[in-house]
Write an enzyme that holds these catalytic residues in place. Structure first.
Site, PDB file in Angstrom:
ATOM      1  N   GLY A 177       0.826  -1.203   0.000  1.00  0.00           N
ATOM      2  CA  GLY A 177       0.000   0.000   0.000  1.00  0.00           C
ATOM      3  C   GLY A 177       0.858   1.250   0.000  1.00  0.00           C
ATOM      4  O   GLY A 177       1.964   1.278  -0.571  1.00  0.00           O
ATOM      5  N   GLY A 178       0.370   2.277   0.675  1.00  0.00           N
ATOM      6  CA  GLY A 178       1.066   3.564   0.701  1.00  0.00           C
ATOM      7  C   GLY A 178       2.489   3.462   1.222  1.00  0.00           C
ATOM      8  O   GLY A 178       3.350   4.275   0.876  1.00  0.00           O
ATOM      9  N   GLY A 410      19.146  10.252 -33.966  1.00  0.00           N
ATOM     10  CA  GLY A 410      18.776  10.927 -32.720  1.00  0.00           C
ATOM     11  C   GLY A 410      19.451  10.274 -31.530  1.00  0.00           C
ATOM     12  O   GLY A 410      19.801  10.930 -30.546  1.00  0.00           O
ATOM     13  N   ALA A 411      19.644   8.958 -31.621  1.00  0.00           N
ATOM     14  CA  ALA A 411      20.274   8.251 -30.513  1.00  0.00           C
ATOM     15  C   ALA A 411      21.725   8.688 -30.338  1.00  0.00           C
ATOM     16  O   ALA A 411      22.243   8.727 -29.225  1.00  0.00           O
ATOM     17  CB  ALA A 411      20.185   6.750 -30.733  1.00  0.00           C
TER      18      ALA A 411
HETATM   19  C1  HXC Z   1      -1.551  -3.287  13.070  1.00  0.00           C
HETATM   20  C2  HXC Z   1      -0.655  -5.213  12.233  1.00  0.00           C
HETATM   21  C3  HXC Z   1      -0.678  -4.662  10.933  1.00  0.00           C
HETATM   22  C4  HXC Z   1      -1.184  -3.350  10.771  1.00  0.00           C
HETATM   23  C5  HXC Z   1       0.150  -6.641  10.838  1.00  0.00           C
HETATM   24  N1  HXC Z   1      -0.137  -6.434  12.116  1.00  0.00           N
HETATM   25  N2  HXC Z   1      -0.175  -5.586  10.083  1.00  0.00           N
HETATM   26  N3  HXC Z   1      -1.080  -4.516  13.281  1.00  0.00           N
HETATM   27  N4  HXC Z   1      -1.605  -2.701  11.866  1.00  0.00           N
HETATM   28  N5  HXC Z   1      -1.212  -2.782   9.566  1.00  0.00           N
HETATM   29  C6  HXC Z   1       0.064  -7.333  13.238  1.00  0.00           C
HETATM   30  C7  HXC Z   1      -0.849  -8.539  13.198  1.00  0.00           C
HETATM   31  O1  HXC Z   1      -2.077  -8.239  13.814  1.00  0.00           O
HETATM   32  C8  HXC Z   1      -0.045  -9.558  14.017  1.00  0.00           C
HETATM   33  O2  HXC Z   1      -0.186  -9.270  15.376  1.00  0.00           O
HETATM   34  C9  HXC Z   1       1.379  -9.212  13.659  1.00  0.00           C
HETATM   35  O3  HXC Z   1       1.356  -7.904  13.139  1.00  0.00           O
HETATM   36  C10 HXC Z   1       1.962 -10.125  12.627  1.00  0.00           C
HETATM   37  O4  HXC Z   1       1.064 -10.189  11.538  1.00  0.00           O
HETATM   38  P1  HXC Z   1       0.628 -11.572  10.847  1.00  0.00           P
HETATM   39  O5  HXC Z   1      -0.568 -11.275  10.051  1.00  0.00           O
HETATM   40  O6  HXC Z   1       0.549 -12.644  11.892  1.00  0.00           O
HETATM   41  O7  HXC Z   1       1.892 -11.874   9.947  1.00  0.00           O
HETATM   42  P2  HXC Z   1       1.932 -12.536   8.520  1.00  0.00           P
HETATM   43  O8  HXC Z   1       1.086 -13.756   8.490  1.00  0.00           O
HETATM   44  O9  HXC Z   1       3.379 -12.703   8.214  1.00  0.00           O
HETATM   45  O10 HXC Z   1       1.290 -11.477   7.517  1.00  0.00           O
HETATM   46  C11 HXC Z   1       1.914 -10.233   7.314  1.00  0.00           C
HETATM   47  C12 HXC Z   1       0.957  -9.306   6.525  1.00  0.00           C
HETATM   48  C13 HXC Z   1      -0.413  -9.220   7.259  1.00  0.00           C
HETATM   49  C14 HXC Z   1       0.787  -9.831   5.110  1.00  0.00           C
HETATM   50  C15 HXC Z   1       1.644  -7.943   6.452  1.00  0.00           C
HETATM   51  O11 HXC Z   1      -0.151  -8.981   8.644  1.00  0.00           O
HETATM   52  C16 HXC Z   1      -1.295  -8.132   6.713  1.00  0.00           C
HETATM   53  O12 HXC Z   1      -1.925  -8.310   5.688  1.00  0.00           O
HETATM   54  N6  HXC Z   1      -1.375  -7.030   7.466  1.00  0.00           N
HETATM   55  C17 HXC Z   1      -2.276  -5.939   7.127  1.00  0.00           C
HETATM   56  C18 HXC Z   1      -1.771  -5.179   5.941  1.00  0.00           C
HETATM   57  C19 HXC Z   1      -2.585  -3.944   5.698  1.00  0.00           C
HETATM   58  O13 HXC Z   1      -3.716  -4.026   5.207  1.00  0.00           O
HETATM   59  N7  HXC Z   1      -2.078  -2.796   6.186  1.00  0.00           N
HETATM   60  C20 HXC Z   1      -2.737  -1.542   6.144  1.00  0.00           C
HETATM   61  C21 HXC Z   1      -2.535  -0.993   4.776  1.00  0.00           C
HETATM   62  S1  HXC Z   1      -3.160   0.614   4.612  1.00  0.00           S
HETATM   63  P3  HXC Z   1      -0.126 -10.414  16.487  1.00  0.00           P
HETATM   64  O14 HXC Z   1      -0.322  -9.680  17.768  1.00  0.00           O
HETATM   65  O15 HXC Z   1      -1.206 -11.372  16.147  1.00  0.00           O
HETATM   66  O16 HXC Z   1       1.225 -11.033  16.392  1.00  0.00           O
HETATM   67  C22 HXC Z   1      -1.799   1.484   4.501  1.00  0.00           C
HETATM   68  C23 HXC Z   1      -2.062   2.909   4.126  1.00  0.00           C
HETATM   69  C24 HXC Z   1      -0.805   3.674   4.125  1.00  0.00           C
HETATM   70  O17 HXC Z   1      -0.750   1.030   4.696  1.00  0.00           O
HETATM   71  C25 HXC Z   1      -1.102   4.957   3.408  1.00  0.00           C
HETATM   72  C26 HXC Z   1       0.053   5.881   3.445  1.00  0.00           C
HETATM   73  C27 HXC Z   1      -0.241   7.091   2.647  1.00  0.00           C
END
Ligand code: HXC
Length: 520
Positions: A177-178, A410-411
């Site tokens: 994402g971002g 041109g190149a």
């Molecule tokens: C809070 C998060 C998190 C998040 C992961 N965790 N992403 N906590 N905010 N964004 C936490 C999980 O709850 C988990 O906590 C621990 O991190 C490990 O994650 P897992 O899912 O167990 O790990 P894994 O299976 O390896 O998967 C990794 C992952 C997945 C693919 C990154 O966690 C995921 O899809 N996360 C969400 C991604 C997402 O949608 N992010 C927001 C995007 S929006 P526990 O306590 O259970 O260990 C964004 C906008 C930015 O980023 C814009 C900027 C302009």
């Protein structure tokens, strides 16, 4: 206070040490073990692998978030999920941030991002490179728009640092994402084969477009090298990524006001006879231009950038007598070295990096022209190809052109010709500087004459030979001062070393303006 008595200094220190040790454990042994099981280093191990032993000074180990929603009240989040600080690499100062996936998935909350933005400011103030190790689930969901705002501050800081200090991103885990826009705003991205980077993941893509693709195929390091051109280097693992980062930094100055570091050298500029045999005289035969480069530069040491993207254009760093140079070269082994959209973008970006950081540019030319085709025209080869002309013309660092063989149309102009400001142009005896190749030229100029000939093929072949004799050599170009000197291939290193020495004091003043308008 213990039993109503003030605690002793000894007890306070011991308490502080325990807290520090505890916080340095990040998300705890279980999560650290999971990270290691996946073949990844932890955030702190990555820092250790990157920097000189005992040089790391951490900022903000005790930093804490201040959220109260979604179970966050009072929740301990060590270092708020990111290790930040200053250190040295090969004795030179850098600033860094390393996201800790074991702590809430390395997610970027408000304080996490403010820590990153602050260490970036230190980088700018001290004129030292910034390295950001990414391993994060993105915006910390529990912190809502505060985490978005934090990201905004990091992006803004990336732009403030851009062109002032080198910025390198290591992608060692998720970067989705971002979050992927901070790396995109830095100068170099090193992605490991264990990491993925994308704006929208496979699930969302499937929902929206119906396309079914694995995360690896979509955002893995190889996908970004081959298809998107987003990454500059691929590493098999974290160790290799940190090694590549150190190697890259060794070529670069710490900031835009410094010259790149000059390494000790033995002064050897003896002729290298191998160079006389690499480039086939017949312009139809290909060869690997990287063997020309490695036979010229110090110890054959060439750090190629984006080696798997737009392979018809080779770019990278090397040294001549210890001085860093940026090298740009057409690659006759791929698409005969023709320039297409991706090659123009790749080279233009590299030229601008070299110019921003006082790195002299050497261009090796063997190019039949811009790539013809509907796809290229519709894709905007006019706009994108113009970036190459713009970048070379705007660059004020020493610019040296070496014409190896074909340099057409041109190149020819685009590949750092004297007309675009090359300070030196050297040509090998194999050079052919012409408006186009002989085969194409005779079809335009002599079509009628050939059509009327009794034997068209024989006449065509005679005319091609005639055209070649007239133009397919470096002498006409040298006569017109498009080429300064025709040199023996084996002596190229000596010519380049001397030119770099004499151009060291080059000053190129341009008219004052806010900025030029490169056709983005
Ligand atoms: C809070 C998060 C998190 C998040 C992961 N965790 N992403 N906590 N905010 N964004 C936490 C999980 O709850 C988990 O906590 C621990 O991190 C490990 O994650 P897992 O899912 O167990 O790990 P894994 O299976 O390896 O998967 C990794 C992952 C997945 C693919 C990154 O966690 C995921 O899809 N996360 C969400 C991604 C997402 O949608 N992010 C927001 C995007 S929006 P526990 O306590 O259970 O260990 C964004 C906008 C930015 O980023 C814009 C900027 C302009």
């Amino acid at each position: 206070m213990t039993n109503g008595k003030p605690a002793t200094m000894k007890a306070l220190i011991s308490d502080m040490r325990a807290k520090r040790e505890h916080l340095q454990q990040g998300g705890g042994p279980e999560r650290l073990a999971k990270q290691q099981k996946q073949g990844k280093l932890t955030a702190r191990q990555r820092v250790d692998a990157l920097v000189d032993a005992d040089s790391f000074e951490e900022f903000g180990l005790f930093a804490q978030h201040r959220q109260t929603h979604f179970g966050m009240e009072g929740k301990e989040v060590p270092a708020d999920g990111v290790v930040t600080g200053a250190a040295t690499v090969d004795g030179r100062l850098i600033h860094l941030a390393s996201q800790d996936f074991t702590v809430l998935g390395g997610s970027a909350g408000e304080v996490h991002s403010l820590k990153v933005a602050e260490v970036m400011r230190r980088s700018l103030e001290t004129g030292s490179p910034f390295v950001f190790v990414n391993d994060s689930g993105g915006a910390r969901v529990q912190e809502g728009i505060d985490s978005l705002s934090g990201y905004g501050q990091v992006f803004f800081s990336n732009v403030m640092l851009s062109g002032a200090v080198p910025q390198v991103s290591l992608i060692c885990g998720p970067c989705a994402g971002g979050a992927s826009y901070s790396p995109a705003l830095t100068d170099f991205i090193i992605q490991t084969r264990k990491a993925q980077m994308f704006i929208t993941g496979p699930q969302v893509i499937k929902q929206v477009t119906g396309e079914d693709i694995s995360a690896e195929a979509l955002g893995g390091a190889d996908a970004h090298m081959t298809h998107s051109g987003v990454v500059h280097f691929i590493a098999d693992d974290d160790q290799e990524a940190t090694y590549l980062c150190r190697r890259l930094l060794s070529f670069l100055p710490s900031n835009n006001l410094e010259e790149p570091p000059r390494l000790p050298h033995d002064g050897d500029v003896d002729p290298n006879p191998k160079l006389d045999d690499i480039v086939p005289v017949d312009p139809k035969h290909g060869y690997d231009v990287r063997s020309v480069i490695t036979n010229i530069v110090d110890k054959g040491d060439f750090l190629e950038v984006q080696s798997g993207y737009a392979m018809n254009m080779v770019v990278g760093f090397a040294r001549i007598l210890g001085r860093t140079v940026g090298i740009i070269a057409n690659q006759p082994a791929v698409m005969a070295g023709a320039i297409d959209i991706n090659a123009a973008n790749k080279a233009a970006r590299f030229i601008r990096f070299c110019n921003a950081f006082n790195i002299a540019i050497i261009t090796f030319v063997d190019v039949p022209g811009y790539l013809p085709g509907v796809e290229q025209e519709y894709g905007g080869i006019i706009r994108n190809g113009a970036k190459l002309l713009f970048a070379y013309s705007a660059a004020t660092v020493p610019k040296i052109q070496v014409i190896l063989r074909k340099s057409y149309g041109g190149a020819h102009v685009a590949m750092c010709s004297k007309d675009l400001g090359a300070d030196r142009s050297f040509a090998w005896p194999t050079a052919e500087v012409a408006v186009m190749g002989a085969e194409g030229a005779v079809e335009i100029v002599f079509r009628k004459e050939m059509d009327e000939a009794q034997d068209r093929a024989t006449r065509r072949s005679e005319l091609i030979t005639k055209y070649r004799e007239a133009f397919a050599s470096p002498y006409v170009a040298a006569g017109r001062r498009l080429v300064d000197e025709i040199i023996e291939p084996s002596e190229t290193r000596r010519y380049l070393a001397r030119a770099l020495e004499y151009l060291q004091s080059k000053r190129d003043q341009r008219p004052p303006k806010k900025h030029g308008l490169i056709p983005l």
